[in-house]
Structure formats: structure tokens, C-alpha cells
Write a protein that holds these residues in place. Sequence first.
Motif, short mmCIF file in Angstrom:
data_model
loop_
_atom_site.label_atom_id
_atom_site.label_comp_id
_atom_site.label_asym_id
_atom_site.label_seq_id
_atom_site.Cartn_x
_atom_site.Cartn_y
_atom_site.Cartn_z
N VAL A 979 -17.53 -5.22 1.03
CA VAL A 979 -16.91 -4.03 0.44
C VAL A 979 -15.93 -4.48 -0.63
CG1 VAL A 979 -15.47 -2.03 0.88
CG2 VAL A 979 -17.26 -2.65 2.49
N TYR A 980 -15.93 -3.80 -1.75
CA TYR A 980 -15.12 -4.23 -2.90
C TYR A 980 -13.63 -4.18 -2.54
CZ TYR A 980 -13.08 -4.41 -7.54
OH TYR A 980 -12.34 -4.76 -8.63
N ALA A 981 -12.92 -5.25 -2.96
CA ALA A 981 -11.47 -5.32 -2.77
C ALA A 981 -10.89 -6.15 -3.89
CB ALA A 981 -11.13 -5.94 -1.42
N ASN A 982 -9.62 -5.85 -4.25
CA ASN A 982 -8.95 -6.58 -5.33
C ASN A 982 -8.39 -7.93 -4.87
OD1 ASN A 982 -9.39 -4.61 -7.30
ND2 ASN A 982 -7.66 -3.39 -6.53
N SER A 983 -8.32 -8.14 -3.59
CA SER A 983 -7.76 -9.37 -3.05
C SER A 983 -8.88 -10.24 -2.49
CB SER A 983 -6.74 -9.06 -1.96
OG SER A 983 -7.34 -8.30 -0.92
N SER A 984 -8.52 -11.50 -2.23
CA SER A 984 -9.49 -12.42 -1.67
C SER A 984 -9.73 -12.09 -0.21
CB SER A 984 -8.99 -13.85 -1.82
OG SER A 984 -7.79 -14.03 -1.08
N ILE A 985 -10.75 -12.74 0.33
CA ILE A 985 -11.12 -12.44 1.72
C ILE A 985 -10.01 -12.86 2.68
CG2 ILE A 985 -12.81 -12.97 3.51
CD1 ILE A 985 -14.87 -13.34 1.34
N SER A 986 -9.38 -13.99 2.39
CA SER A 986 -8.34 -14.48 3.31
C SER A 986 -7.11 -13.59 3.31
CB SER A 986 -7.95 -15.91 2.93
OG SER A 986 -7.46 -15.96 1.59
N GLN A 987 -6.91 -12.87 2.20
CA GLN A 987 -5.72 -12.02 2.09
C GLN A 987 -6.02 -10.56 2.42
OE1 GLN A 987 -4.29 -12.64 -1.87
NE2 GLN A 987 -3.67 -14.78 -1.50
N THR A 988 -7.25 -10.26 2.79
CA THR A 988 -7.63 -8.88 3.10
C THR A 988 -7.43 -8.63 4.59
OG1 THR A 988 -9.26 -8.94 1.33
CG2 THR A 988 -9.45 -7.15 2.93
N ASP A 989 -6.90 -7.47 4.91
CA ASP A 989 -6.71 -7.11 6.30
C ASP A 989 -8.04 -6.84 6.98
OD1 ASP A 989 -3.99 -7.29 5.92
OD2 ASP A 989 -3.80 -5.15 5.40
N ASN A 990 -8.14 -7.26 8.19
CA ASN A 990 -9.37 -7.06 8.96
C ASN A 990 -9.33 -5.70 9.64
OD1 ASN A 990 -11.83 -7.58 10.05
ND2 ASN A 990 -11.07 -8.89 11.71
N THR A 991 -9.30 -4.65 8.81
CA THR A 991 -9.20 -3.27 9.29
C THR A 991 -10.49 -2.53 9.00
OG1 THR A 991 -8.24 -2.61 7.17
CG2 THR A 991 -6.72 -3.22 8.95
N PRO A 992 -10.78 -1.45 9.76
CA PRO A 992 -12.02 -0.68 9.49
C PRO A 992 -12.02 -0.09 8.09
CG PRO A 992 -11.11 -0.14 11.63
CD PRO A 992 -10.06 -0.97 10.94
N ILE A 993 -13.21 0.12 7.58
CA ILE A 993 -13.40 0.65 6.23
C ILE A 993 -13.22 2.16 6.26
CG2 ILE A 993 -15.08 0.88 4.35
CD1 ILE A 993 -16.36 -1.71 5.32
N GLU A 994 -12.54 2.68 5.24
CA GLU A 994 -12.34 4.11 5.14
C GLU A 994 -13.70 4.80 4.95
OE1 GLU A 994 -10.96 1.89 3.32
OE2 GLU A 994 -8.84 1.85 3.86
N ASN A 995 -13.86 5.94 5.66
CA ASN A 995 -15.11 6.70 5.62
C ASN A 995 -16.31 5.82 5.97
OD1 ASN A 995 -13.66 8.99 4.71
ND2 ASN A 995 -13.82 8.25 2.58
N GLY A 996 -16.02 4.84 6.81
CA GLY A 996 -17.06 3.87 7.14
C GLY A 996 -17.90 4.30 8.33
N PRO A 997 -18.80 3.44 8.73
CA PRO A 997 -19.03 2.12 8.11
C PRO A 997 -19.78 2.25 6.77
CG PRO A 997 -20.65 2.51 9.81
CD PRO A 997 -19.70 3.69 9.87
N ALA A 998 -19.69 1.18 5.98
CA ALA A 998 -20.38 1.15 4.68
C ALA A 998 -21.84 0.77 4.90
CB ALA A 998 -19.70 0.15 3.75
#
Length: 1355
Positions: A979-998
Motif C-alpha cells: 500500500v502506498y506510503a510516503n515513508s519507508s517500510i521500517s518507519q511505517t506503523d504496522n497498523t491496519p489499512i483504512e477502509n481495508g483490507p486492500a
Amino acid sequence: MSKYKKIHVLVLLYLTVQIAKAYELKEANIKVYCSEYVPYGKRTNIVIAMESLPVKYKVTIWLSTPSYLLALFELGGVAKEMGPSFRSTSSISEELSYYGIKSKIEPDYEQGFFANLSATFWSVSDTVLTLLGRIKLKQISEIKISIPVEVSLPPRCSPQLTVPKCSDPQSPRRVLITRGILINAIFLESCNLPIKAIYHWSLRDFVGLTQFASYTTDGPFINIPAFTMRFPTSYEPWRNLYLLQVEGKVNGLHFAARCYLKSIMGNVEAVILGGQNRLARQSETIWMNGSLSCDFSKRRGDIQFSSYNWNCFSVDDIRNPFCQRNISSVAVFSIPANSFKSGCKYIFRLQVSRDGNPNVSSRKVQGITVIDHKILQVTIECVRNCRNDFFTPSAKIHLTSRCSNCGGELVRYKWYIDGQLLVTSRDLRMYIRSASKGIRIKLIVFSKYGIYGRKVKNLVRNTGPRGGLCSVYPRQGYEAITPFYPCCQNFVSLNGPKEYWYFAGSVLLGSCVDCNCEVYLPVTSSIKVLVCDVAWACRTTWIKVKINPLRSIPNNIHGLLDNGLIDRYLQTIQSSASHITKAESGIILTRNLTNIPFQSRSSLARLANLTLTLSHRLYFVGQQKESLLTMLVKIINDNFEQINKNEEETFIMQKPFDNLRQACREVYEIIERLCKMSPRPPWSVYSHYYRAFSTGKLDQSLVEKLVDETKKLGNDETNIPWIIWLNSTWEMERLYRHLNYHRGILSDMGGQRKALPSEVAMDVQCFNTFPKKIVRVLTSDKIHMVFFGQAVLKEVLGTDEGRVCLKLVSIKLKLNWWYPIYKKPSTLVLSVRIFQREDNFTVHIPLNRSQIHTKTFITYDPELATENRNSSRSISSRVSPRSILLSTAEIKNCLREGTLQTHQDIRMYRLVLMEHTLLAVHFTTSTHKLQVVLRTKKKPSFREISDSKCTIPALSTNTTLLLRNNCRKADRAYIALRVYANSSISQTDNTPIENGPARYAFVFQIRSCDTWWYSSSGLDNQKWSHYGCYPTMDLSVEKGIRCTCTILGTYTNYLHYLPGVELPVGVFNVAKLNVIVILFYVTIFSFILLWILWLYVYRNRLPSKTILFPKFELDDESTGELHNVLISLRTGGRINAGTTASVHLSFHGQSQPVRHITIMQDPEHIILKSNSTLYIWVRTRDIRIPTTIMVSHNNAGRFPKWFLRRIELTDIQTGKTQVFLARQWVEKRTLLLSSSLIYSQGDVRMFDRWKNRFIMSFEMLWINWSLWQPVTGSWRESVKYPRMSRAKRICEFISKLLINFTICVVFFGVTTSENLNLNRSTFLQYKDIIILTMLCSFVNLMLQIMFDLVNYRFG
């Protein structure tokens, strides 16, 4: 006699004959006598008189009125006398009185000859009676007599009936024997009689004396079936000429009319199976087969000829009883085995003539050469578009092969066209659009036992009709009301007769062979005309017209049928159908169609167009619409049956019926959809119907029986839908059968699919000058397009001047494929040839400075091809065969679907991408915006995924990613997404996707362009290759797949859907110490240290030996100072370099005595071993430096031969050393060594060549790197390090190894979660090897300098 005198005599002779003919015709003095008033509808007498009968020359007598032929006969020099008979008389006047002829014309002579004729006049337009006397049919000499007559009408009204366009006997209506004809009679004066009455028709000879057939109709029109007017004629002037007479009587009033017709007969063709030349084995029975000879004026199932005239002659075997004149009169006969002599040639002639007309004949010749060995008797038979060895361009050609002596043996076929192998099946089907005048077809048939047969057939291009003009009268009129009469004249063709087909838009209006066609037009601006010969070679032209549309629907539409105006009726209801929207109006409009026996092609085209119009105009689907359309389809099927009963079934595949074929296919799809929407009948009826359909026993009688059973199952309201279903499905099946007579019109809908045969389309296009622009050529089967520039022509031909030709060959192969469809190879092959005069292509041609581009429009998948072929171009929206069709099983099996739950979830897929192929990833579903990485060779790292700029938009249903493998080997392709994010994988929170799942779904599509690599060594070495062509980077292939090629040759392309393999992805795996790996390395290094210690203790002694010769100086002859001399013999490190023999050394100095040293060896315990040094210490006055040494041995033991590397001679007192380089094997011969290499103590000198020095350094340094020499090899030494022990070498090696290992560890760095997930396909990349090599080389150089300093300081 000179040439001019001969010509003069011939001219005089010709003129004399013509004058004699004219004189005899003048002497006959022919007269005709008739009453001035003749009765209407009653017999009357007419007398023809002659003063003298012609004897020498044949005179043709023609007696007629404008609408009535009274007599046509010949007299004079004829073989068979024709009626009427002439009698002599002494008084012409008395004979006229006897026959009741009252004429104002007095006889010119009384004595002579006369003949009486009986005539019946039915038309008041017969006002002039004309007699024409002619010698020969050409107007060489003739007389013409005209007398006025008047038809006396009765007191009551007299009906005047006439047949338009065929009432004049001098210009009879021309009718093809292979076509049916509709003839209408109209009343010029009806006397208020009802049109609907009983009409009696009779078909007679041209003058009406003999009746051939009779018919009865209830209206003034008649349909004469095809192949009807071929009755035998008694006399030549009447041949192929007929009189169609119609009579009737209503309310006591008689009426009649005459129609004069001329039947255009086809030619006859003699055919001998086997071609013009063939080989025959002497010991086998020879069959002569002429059964394929045909008379084109007869149906195929009829007996073609009553007699076959066979003749034979041979120059080599004149008196053979089986080769004589008139050897047979049957179609097929045999010649016994061993009847002919081997090596002789026999010529057979077959002549066939039309029954009843010997003037129409054909002859064929076949030469048979008798041989001893067996050969397959192969023939090429024409199926379509090859009649008389002519082919029509832009049309399909169908040839088949026959082997008469193959039996049940399995054989292979090879078809060559102009020397190029194209097809390996029994039949050859090809579509040719050629600029050349002909093509050469060769067939070779092989058996599994090596027996073969071959046959060659040359087809000549039929240019079709040429010249001529077309016009129409009148030029303007009203829609469906005004009759138009198109006329085409002066067209010339090699294959007559010609036929003119008239169209309004895409609808066929009718056909004629003369100017007697009457057509009624819709609103159009032109009439399209196809001028076709008998081989269906056509030329298109247009006639401008102006049509005023109807302002309202005519009132008396059905009254047109009473007058027999069927064409006008069909056009009127067609024009009216364009303005109605209710099914009730359609039923009223077409209620009388069932009463018309349609049997022409034009009526079939009009009915199909009417059905399509009503299906589009009637908006709502109901029982009335279904019943109406079912009725129309039933009429279409009945029309088909009438055409197929009288003519060949495959007529619809010919060029004039392309639009008709398409219209019938659209009608089929309409009735098919209606059948699917209609409710099925009860199971008892449906099962009976389906069982009959499955077993092929479904027919009209069974359907009628099922309809009767259905009526008994319920009331009318429930029965009607079931009855409609039965009738509509039956009519749909009938239409399918009519359209499926020829393969390729429709696929086997509802049944098992059949593999389509291989087909070929060949196009040859020539340019008189080199084209300056880009050349674009579309193949005739509309599958491929080729485009290239002038650079290709210049590179292939080596010039840019003169004529250039381009040949395209498109092949549709037949593959019996049973594997999954996504693994099926392409069945579409394209071959491109470029030449100037003759195509001599044998191998592919590389293009170094130019490129050629190809484009393929349709798919090779037979399921998708069938779907595309059956799709309607006007009813349903066209779907490209190469777009993603999610309804197909192929895409469903390859589709990859998945979900992403959290922001740190990553999905990764893999497949193998072959060399020079293109991967297209089609995303069909994406609920969220995705970040994607697509790459080859190795799995994408987390950093690459985080930094990727490639995204898939949210809610996307059609996004495509492309990746091409340009390498010459297969490689893995990976796709990773999150799922697209502006941050790297290591800096992304391991939270559920909004209106998910994708959710996402995509499919891998593989595109590849291949070339055929030709080989001169045979077909077994030829194969498809990925090199030379590559697919272009097109996001969509809806309009075709494009390829760019750097080879001129044969191409194909592939388009497959492959399932991807999902890979497990471990996210954020922390780098930890692996105890097992550590223990492994500790164990290995401990073992290495222990090994080094063992080598130091037990293997650190130099492999050398010193021998002292005591009292050697006692044998000296010199009286000088006594010196200590040290002699070293160094053997090589090669295998068996030592020796078992005793070695003898002789020293020869300048002005010095010769001294000898012998080294005695026990062959079982040798001293001189491989790679060893032997020191000899002597005290002597005779040996001084410089000297020469002679080396030899006594050849004792098993291995006397030995390898001497060098000998060093050192004088300890003077400090000088002389080095003798040998480096060769010492065998039985004596080896004499001399050397100028003398150096003093402390000197540093480079001796030997640089190459040898490099080899020694390489041996010492580089081999140590591989850890081979220190462990297993023998001790080696060099000039630079003369006493370097094995332990020292291993220490140096281990030092370098540890240092380089440290460099590699520092280079790759600490293991992290990033490089932990990096899966390399190779251990090192190229750039890593280069960097490490530079670093290690620099460190090793510094280490070597350090070792050199230590050695220099401490020795």
C-alpha cells in the motif's frame, strides 16, 4: 511464283466464291406471301416461295414479326434437311388461293417451289412480317423482304399479354444454365380480367414445334430452375435457343405471349488424373482415370459424358497392343502390369464432347514414363479457385492431394510454393493476392519406407474481366417504384461467360448476363456492379443514380404479387419496414411472403436484409416478434434449400456473396439470442429434441411431431412459447447447417470443435521504382501488417534503383494441442521476402543497418479466434481478441488475487522471463493506491520498494506495467507491491489499512517475437529462435502485437498468460548471530592452523641431496690452483621428471682437459626425483668457468628419460656462477649445454625470458592462492626465493588470505535487515568483482613489498 502473286490469286479466289454465293441467293428469288389481315389467336397460313432451290451453298431463312418467330431453317448444302418441306408447283397463285391467302402482292413468277407455314398471332404489335435470307450467319450476302400485316381483333375485348425483355426473337434473353430465372408476364390490355388465374407455360424449341416441358402457375410469373434449358436440339440453328410460351383462358377470353431465351452453356473440360506427366512402375497395374472430366452445363451429380475417347501412341514402343487408337470409351480403365516396357514413354489423349453437341469438346494429354522402381502415384486435385489451372487473386485456393497406391500407409506431405515449404498437411488452402502472372506449386509425398512421389502444378493468374462500360436507364426515379435497367457491355475475360451482379449498398439486387435486368432500388446514390467471369474473378464498378424516397407506404403492396412483380414487392416491404416499430405491422406487411417460392440469390439477400431491419426496428421482444422472425428465418432456409438443390452448396463463399454471408451470420446470432430467451418445453419434449440433435437425427418431420405433442400438454397460452422455442431452434439449426457447408463460415456452435486446417495467404506486390516513403503492406488474410523503410530494401538488394518486389506469406498452422492453452505455441507465421526479379530466398538475411516492423492483428488462440469470428460487427460491440477477457478460463487460471491487511504488508510474485520477451502486468482490480516494483535478476529489496515511484491508482481496472528482458538468456522477473506510503517500510506503523483490507488482482502476460533460423544442413537443424526480433513496448495490444526485427525471414509471435508464483516475504528480520555459522568457521580455521603446524614440523625439509667426490683432484691434468666447485642439477616439477638411470656429466673447457662425473643410481632407490636438487661437490684444477657440459645417461631402469631444468656451476674461490638453462627432456641422445650466464657474488641479474619468469612467479604466488600447491604439490623454488620452504609459503598464503578476507568483510559491511532479504542469483556482481580486485591487488602489492624487504634484509 512470288509471294505477292500468291496473295493476289487468293484474293481473286475469295471474291469469286463470294460472287457465286450472292448469285445463287439471287437466283433463288425468295418471296413470302401472307394475308393482309390475320386473325387473333387462330391459325393462319403463310407461304414461302422460291424460283429455284439453292444447291451448292447453305442458305438460312428467318421469318418473324417483332414478337413472333415463324420459321428458322436451312436449305441447300446441308447434311440434314430442316422443315418446312418445299414442293414444286406450276402456279404459285393457285397455291395461294388454296391456302386462303389474300394478298395485294402479285407473284413475280408462277413456276417454282413453295412451302406452307401455320402461324398464330397473339399481339397487335405484329404489324410487319420480315423474311431474311442469308448465306452463312455472317452478313456476307443476304436478302430481306418485309410485308405489312394487321391482326384482326374480335368484337369482344382481346387481352394483350406480353413478356418484357424477351419477346423479341432477334434478341433473345440470355440466361446462364447454372442460374434459375424468374419470368413475369404483364397485361398491356387486361379487359378487366382477374390477374390471379391458371397460366399454362410450355418450354419449346426456338420455333415452337417441339415441346420439352410444361408448367402451370396461378399467376403471370414462373420460376424456371437452374440446369433446365439443356434439352437436345435437332438442328444447329436452334441450338441453345428456346421458346417459353404462356397461355390462359379466363371468362371465355384467350390470351398468350411468347418469350425467347438463349441458354448460355458452360464449357467442357477433360481431366486426366495425374497431370500432364507422371511416372509408373512396370510391374504395377496402370490406371487411366478421366472421371474428373466435367460438363459445366450439368450438375455435379449427373452423368457428365456418355463416351470418353481415349487414344495412345508411343515413339519408343509403336506396336504395343495396349497403346493404340480408340483403346477405351469409358471414364476409368486399367492397363495390366508388365504391358509396357521400362524406359519407354507413352502418350495418352482423352477427348470428351458434350452430349448432343460434338462441336463443344475438350482434349487432355498425359505422358507416362515407365520405370522399374516403386513410386507413389500422387496427384493434385482442384477443389476451389483452380479451375483450368487459373486462379483468381484475392480469393482462397484449395488444392488436395490423392495417392492411388498408398493404401493405408501413413505418408507425409510437403507443399512448396515457388520453392518455399509452407504446409505439411494433405490439403493446401491459401489466399493469394499476387502481382505475378503465375505460381508454381510442388507436392512431395513421403512414406515411412522411403518411397516418395512428387507432382508439380502451375497456376496462371486470372486477371478477370477488363474494359467495358456500365450504364443505367433511367438515371433517376422513386424508391421501390421506378424500374431501373442497368446495362454492362464490352467486357473481355479469359474465362467466359460473364455475369453482372448488381448491388444497392451491401444488398444484392440481381444478376444478368445481358442488359435485360430489371431492379428496384432503395434510397442510394449509386449501383454497385460486380463483373465476374465463370471462375469468380470480379471487377467492381459503380453507376450513379438519383433516388427519391417514398413519402408514404403504398396501399396495394400485396397486389404486386398478383402481377408477378416479386422484386418490386420485396423492395417495397423493405422500404416500408424501415418505418414500422410494432410487430403487428411487420406481420401484416410480410403475411404473403410464405406464398412465394423464393429460389434466387438476390431474394435470399433481400430476405436477410429484411430480417435484420425488422429485428432492429421492433423494440420489444414478445411472442409476435419471435414468431415473425422465426417465419422469416424459415423462408430464408427454404430459399437456401432451393439454391442448394439446383446449384453447388458453397456458392456463398464466392466474392459476390461476402455481404450476404455476413448478413446471414447476423441473422443466425439474432435467432440464437431469441432461442436462449424463450422458455424451454417440458422435459419429455426437450429430452427427445436434444437426443435427436445430439445424434444428428433432427429433421422437419420430428419437429412437427414434437409440436403436435406439445399442443396436447396444456392450453394455448402455455403451449405457444414452447412451440415458438421448437420452431425457432429448428430454424436456427437449419440456418447453421446451410452456413456450415464450408469450413470457416461458422464454427461448430453447440457441438464439438474441429481443428481448422492449415491455411496460407500469399501476397506479391511489386514497385517499378524504389519507394521513397515507408512501405506498409497488409496481408490478404488481414492478420499481419509489414512496414519498413527504404533502408531495408537497399541493404537487402545492395542497390536503390530498379524494380523491387515484396512477397508476404501468412500461414495459419494446424496444431493438435492438448496441453494448457497458455503453453500453446503460435499458429500464425509470417514470411517476408524481398527480391527484384526472382525469389531465391534460402536463408534468413541479417539487417545490420535497418529494421523491419511487423504487426499481428488476431490471436492464435482458437477459442478467442472463434469468439471474434462469430461476433457481429453491427449487433454487439467488438472486443479485441488480444484484450483481457476475464470470462475466459485461461485468464481465470492465471489471475492472481490478494489482500494487504496492514501498512507493512508486502506481497511478492515471481516468474521466469525468457530471453528477448516482454512481460506485461495487467492490474484489473486495486481498491487502494499501490506502490509497485518490477525488476529482473533478484528480488526487490525493501529499500527499492520504499523508494519506488511506480504506483497503481486506487479503483483502477486497467493499469499495465511493462518489463522486457533484453538479455540472451532466461531470467527471473519479480514484482513486489505494498500500500502506498510516503515513508519507508521500517518507519511505517504496522497498523491496519483504512477502509481495508486492500484488494488487488493482476495477471502476467508474456509477449514474444520469434524468427525461424534456416539451415542449409537440413530441416532438422532449423528451429525457432528468440533472437532477431523483439516485441515493442506497447501498453495495449488491442490493435495487434508489434515486433521489431533485425532479420529478414520468417516470423511468429506469442501471447500467453502465465500464473505467477507467490514468494514468502519476511519483513524486518533482525540480523542475529548464527551460532552454527560461527562454529563452522571456527572449526575450519582451527583445522587450517593444525594443518600448518603439521606441515611445519614434518614437511619443512628441503628436497635436496649433496654428493662429495673425494680425491677427485688426483685425476687432474692441470697444475694450477685447486678450487672448490659446487655443481647443482635441478630437475623439473613435471610428472616423471626424475630418472632411474645413471647420469654422466662431461665438462669441456677452453684449453682445459675433459673431466667426467658419473652419478650412479639404483633403479629401485633413485636420487634424482621430480622437482629436486642434487649438489655435487668436487675439488679440481681442470674445471674452470666458463665451460660447457655434456649430459647423458645409461638408459637403465623403467624411467630413464628425465627432465633437466638447469645446471648451476659455482666456483667458491672466485665467487662466480655459470648457469646452464636446459628445460628439456634428456633422452638417449647426448645433451650439450653452453651458457653465457655468468655472474659474480652479489650481482643481481635477470636471466631467461619474461614469459618464463612470469610463469615461475605465477607458480609461486597465484597457485598459493588456490590453496593447492602448499598442501598437495611438491616443493618449488624460484630465482628470487631460492630457499623458501613450504612452511614459509603457507604462512605467506594464509597471511594474504586473512587480509583479503578482512577486506571482503569490510566491503560488504554488517548484515542488516535490508541485505538479509537480498536473494542473489550469483555470488558476486560484476561491479563487486572489479572493486574487490582493485582493493585486494593494492593490499597484496604492499604485502609483497614487505616480503621483499624482509627477504632482502634477512635472506
